[in-house]
Design an enzyme around this catalytic site. Structure first.
Site, PDB file in Angstrom:
ATOM      1  N   ASP A 301      -8.560  -7.268  33.284  1.00 21.25           N
ATOM      2  CA  ASP A 301      -7.265  -6.542  33.207  1.00 21.25           C
ATOM      3  C   ASP A 301      -7.463  -5.325  34.218  1.00 21.25           C
ATOM      4  OD1 ASP A 301      -8.742  -5.030  31.580  1.00 21.25           O
ATOM      5  OD2 ASP A 301      -7.416  -5.071  29.841  1.00 21.25           O
ATOM      6  N   HIS A 304     -10.550  -2.792  30.933  1.00 18.47           N
ATOM      7  CA  HIS A 304     -11.482  -2.824  30.075  1.00 18.47           C
ATOM      8  C   HIS A 304     -12.732  -2.611  31.039  1.00 18.47           C
ATOM      9  CE1 HIS A 304      -9.028  -4.218  26.987  1.00 18.47           C
ATOM     10  NE2 HIS A 304      -9.771  -4.116  26.116  1.00 18.47           N
ATOM     11  N   ASP A 326      -8.735 -11.588  25.601  1.00 17.26           N
ATOM     12  CA  ASP A 326      -8.882 -10.536  24.552  1.00 17.26           C
ATOM     13  C   ASP A 326      -7.471  -9.999  24.124  1.00 17.26           C
ATOM     14  OD1 ASP A 326     -10.227  -9.142  22.539  1.00 17.26           O
ATOM     15  OD2 ASP A 326     -10.598  -7.453  23.742  1.00 17.26           O
TER      16      ASP A 326
END
Length: 448
Positions: A301, A304, A326
């Protein structure tokens, strides 16, 4: 033969077969211009029928140059669209929990995700005992109207290193000091870990834990032999401790880089597991890809981890990379501050989620196709190679090769049709156009 309602209200037979033509089909690491057939009765990809009963028995799907790929598989998603797989309503209001789960499954299809592991964060035993039966595998009746299919739950926690809890509830993690098999059975509920003919791995398909905890290696061995995928994550393990985890039966790493000690030139930690194994450390792990190295999840993303970190991991072990979202319940929701699991509050700003008043990341709000697009840009891989990270590779990890994540005859006809666009810099972006589940068209972009 399946039936459809005509406009006059008369039930008429729908075509037995669907033929996809004039497109590019993902086959291994290539895009092939060929025809693909599916049997809508069985819901599987099939060989071309020798003699279809009539032209009316074939639904011709003109792809108009689009890409046809297997349906996406997300092995780590905690919730989306306002629903949390760990929500306490599984105890207090089970009908509300069931409805939220049903609604999520319908909307998840729109993102191209046709199968997934509903993931529970660290909880106390009561929540696991009530939620896990809802999250069991759901594909046995092959009903596309149910939406995205659970392949079994992923229990992420609470058997973590206390220093690597991330956004998980510290109370739930600190409540348990060891990780022996009997304790895991008590926390998750032994019935949820039992194998049956319908659920060969029980309600739970994957467990993430820290291998350095007392009793963890015994649990990894016990449950991996039972068919549950054991994953290393939220850990302070050294490289040597992590190697023991893989040797005991661990098969993958949960969100590489996040919630673990970072790569150091004298102590590679978890990252060292995916480096080229010239010393043949994992020779006995013939069930793993490429020299026995474990698979690993990556949250692509841009929050992270840095794009260069993703590129480093991909170049080290491309056959093992699995894109995960996630995602938590705030995926698909407006920016704002929200109540979350265990009384925590989360602030959402775009794709960034943080526990209120801290810099601690609280999951993601990205969808799986956006992760694919980021991998395309950051790793410089081809479209088939990027799609492999959400199709073939997770299917192989789950022991579902040839069933999920494939366009070969005999595979489930879970399919995603996507358009390919290029921006001014020549970078490729994929967009979902259609989604098929068990041989039925279940989503068309722009159509309610």
């Amino acid at each position: 033969m399946p039936l459809l309602h005509s406009e006059a209200g008369v039930r008429t037979p729908s075509p037995r077969f669907a033929r996809f033509s004039n497109g590019r089909i993902v086959r291994g690491n290539q895009l092939i211009s060929e025809t693909l057939w599916i049997d809508t009765d069985s819901g599987r990809v099939c060989e071309p029928p020798s003699n279809p009963d009539s032209n009316e028995d074939v639904d011709v799907v003109d792809l108009q140059g689009k890409i046809l790929a297997p349906g996406f598989i997300d092995i780590q998603i905690n919730g989306a669209f306002g629903f949390d797989f760990s929500d306490s309503s599984c105890v207090t209001a089970p009908q509300k929990f069931q409805k939220g789960l049903h609604d999520l499954n319908q909307r998840l299809l729109e993102t191209g995700t046709t199968s997934y592991l509903p993931t529970m964060t660290s909880q106390f035993a009561k929540t696991y005992h009530h939620a896990l039966p809802f999250l069991r595998p759901t594909g046995s009746d092959r009903d596309p109207s149910k939406g995205a299919e659970s392949l079994g739950a992923h229990c992420e926690g609470p058997f973590f290193a206390h220093t690597q809890k991330g956004c998980h509830s510290p109370e739930a993690i600190l409540a348990y000091k060891t990780s022996e098999p009997e304790l895991l059975k008590g926390v998750y509920g032994e019935v949820n870990l039992l194998t049956t003919e319908v659920n060969p791995a029980g309600h739970v398909r994957m467990i993430t834990l820290a291998p350095e905890r007392a009793g963890a290696l015994d649990s990894i061995k016990t449950f991996s032999e039972q068919g549950i995928i054991m994953s290393i994550g939220h850990t302070a393990a050294t490289y040597a401790e992590a190697v023991k985890g893989v040797q005991a039966g661990a098969k993958t790493v949960t969100h590489l880089y996040n919630a673990m000690n970072q790569l150091h030139h004298r102590e590679p930690g978890i990252f060292g597991l995916i480096a080229s194994s010239k010393d043949r450390v994992f020779d006995q792990r013939t069930d793993l890809a490429d020299d026995g190295r474990p698979y690993f999840g990556i949250i692509a993303d841009g929050i992270h981890l840095h794009p260069s970190s993703l590129r480093l991991a991909y170049n080290a072990h491309p056959e093992g990379l699995i894109l995960i979202t996630d995602a938590v319940m705030f995926m698909g929701m407006e920016d704002g501050t929200y109540e979350w699991t265990n009384g925590q509050r989360t602030v959402k700003q775009g794709l960034t989620l943080q526990l209120e008043g801290t810099k601690t990341l609280a999951g993601s709000a990205i969808d799986l196709l956006s992760c694919v697009n980021n991998l395309l840009r950051w790793a410089g891989c081809s479209v088939p190679e990027a799609l492999r990270a959400v199709t073939t590779t997770p299917a192989t990890l789950l022991g579902l090769q040839g069933i999920k994540g494939s366009t070969e005859p005999g595979a489930d006809a879970d399919l995603v049709v996507s358009t390919e666009k290029r921006d001014a810099r020549g970078l490729t972006t994929l967009q979902v156009s259609e989604v098929w589940k068990f041989g039925k068209r279940v989503h068309v972009c722009g159509r309610k």
